[in-house]
Design a protein around this motif. Sequence first.
Motif, PDB file in Angstrom:
ATOM      1  N   GLU A   3       0.816  -1.215   0.000  1.00 56.68           N
ATOM      2  CA  GLU A   3       0.000   0.000   0.000  1.00 56.68           C
ATOM      3  C   GLU A   3       0.850   1.265   0.000  1.00 56.68           C
ATOM      4  N   LEU A   6       1.970   2.049  -3.476  1.00 57.40           N
ATOM      5  CA  LEU A   6       0.839   2.570  -4.236  1.00 57.40           C
ATOM      6  C   LEU A   6       0.540   4.025  -3.877  1.00 57.40           C
ATOM      7  N   LYS A   7       0.655   4.333  -2.590  1.00 51.31           N
ATOM      8  CA  LYS A   7       0.275   5.676  -2.134  1.00 51.31           C
ATOM      9  C   LYS A   7       1.350   6.730  -2.405  1.00 51.31           C
ATOM     10  N   LEU A  10       0.768   8.962  -5.370  1.00 52.24           N
ATOM     11  CA  LEU A  10      -0.385   9.819  -5.099  1.00 52.24           C
ATOM     12  C   LEU A  10       0.017  10.962  -4.163  1.00 52.24           C
ATOM     13  N   TYR A  47       0.718   6.845 -10.717  1.00 50.46           N
ATOM     14  CA  TYR A  47      -0.238   6.337  -9.725  1.00 50.46           C
ATOM     15  C   TYR A  47      -1.341   5.524 -10.412  1.00 50.46           C
ATOM     16  N   LEU A  48      -1.859   6.024 -11.514  1.00 51.03           N
ATOM     17  CA  LEU A  48      -2.916   5.318 -12.238  1.00 51.03           C
ATOM     18  C   LEU A  48      -2.409   3.997 -12.799  1.00 51.03           C
ATOM     19  N   THR A  49      -1.142   3.974 -13.223  1.00 52.34           N
ATOM     20  CA  THR A  49      -0.542   2.728 -13.720  1.00 52.34           C
ATOM     21  C   THR A  49      -0.461   1.683 -12.622  1.00 52.34           C
ATOM     22  N   LEU A  51      -2.359   1.532 -10.032  1.00 50.96           N
ATOM     23  CA  LEU A  51      -3.732   1.099  -9.737  1.00 50.96           C
ATOM     24  C   LEU A  51      -4.151  -0.049 -10.646  1.00 50.96           C
ATOM     25  N   LYS A  54      -2.668  -3.150  -9.379  1.00 49.26           N
ATOM     26  CA  LYS A  54      -3.309  -3.586  -8.136  1.00 49.26           C
ATOM     27  C   LYS A  54      -4.618  -4.322  -8.412  1.00 49.26           C
ATOM     28  N   TYR A  55      -5.366  -3.802  -9.375  1.00 49.81           N
ATOM     29  CA  TYR A  55      -6.686  -4.384  -9.656  1.00 49.81           C
ATOM     30  C   TYR A  55      -6.689  -5.172 -10.966  1.00 49.81           C
ATOM     31  N   GLU A  56      -5.536  -5.781 -11.280  1.00 49.84           N
ATOM     32  CA  GLU A  56      -5.423  -6.519 -12.544  1.00 49.84           C
ATOM     33  C   GLU A  56      -6.322  -7.758 -12.583  1.00 49.84           C
TER      34      GLU A  56
END
Length: 345
Positions: A3, A6-7, A10, A47-49, A51, A54-56
């Motif tokens: 996390e 990921l953050k 951002l 950041y969008l990449t 994401l 993460k949700y692949e």
Amino acid sequence: MNELILKLPLIFFIISFSIFLVNYFKDSRSLVVGFELLVSLIFLGFYLTLLVFKYENIPYVVNIAIFLAIIFIILIFILMISLLIVLFTSGIKLIKREGLRLSHMLSLGLGVSYILYIIIWPIFFDLTKDSIFNSIYYALNSIIFYITFLMTMFVLTLFINLIPKKKNYNYIITLGAGLIKDEPTPLLKARIDKAIKKYNKNKNSKIIMSGGQGADEIVSEALAMKNYAIKKGVAEKDIILEDKSTNTDENIKYSYEIINDIENKNVNILVVTSYYHVLRALIIAKKQGVKCDGSGSMTKFYYALNAIIREFIGYLYIKRKTHIKFILFICFLTLFPMILQIIQK
């Protein structure tokens, strides 16, 4: 995915974009503001990449991301081709309509340089490969990338400074742009029309018409601008003449002197000129210590593109000391290995 990893992008986006907003509202008359916006957008993209990764596992997320990435790449390619076409077409149109002059060949010259760089320049890499001149090739290539990056930041910062700011302006300085006999040129009329729009939106504001009398002009630009504005419904009492200036530096300097003579309190100043000229005018004002915003009038696209290149060259001249130092630093870094080789031999 961790996390924290990921953050981080951002967090960096929020920080960099916040810095951009602060500087935008404080003083946006620097290419640093354009760079700050670019950096924040890069962090957002990163950041969008992340994401997506993460949700692949969610159906279609990766497919949608790949599709958008392909669209983005295609758009970049189309933009590069379109830029090349526009450079040539606008350059040829400008020469046909305005005449053959060195200042009118900038967009055409940039288009030719663009092609030479893509087709001819790589050949020099093969010629200098495995030789001492390879360092010179890299040095020149780095300088080309640096100038290209600066121009990109110049254009980005220009458009940032065209975004209207919600302020009540006390003085609207309108920069001259030539006369036809005693009438403003179409370019100058567009500037005056823009100034009148701003004047009508700002209660109790004054318009400073700035422009001296050229050797081939029968009246000063300021007087011709005043007469045109009065015909457009501006009250004569709200028009101030500055009729000594011969260039943008003097436009700003003499107009600000008039403002200081009228009142010595802090006032909001708006500089109105053609949109391609806004950023350089604001940089000149900043150099003189004049706090102001800019507003740009529209002009024909084929003319504006060439003018933006000319404005960028003007910017490089204003900031020549800074950029010469940076270019010398680039040369030192890229040529240092070659210098060491020579010393060792």
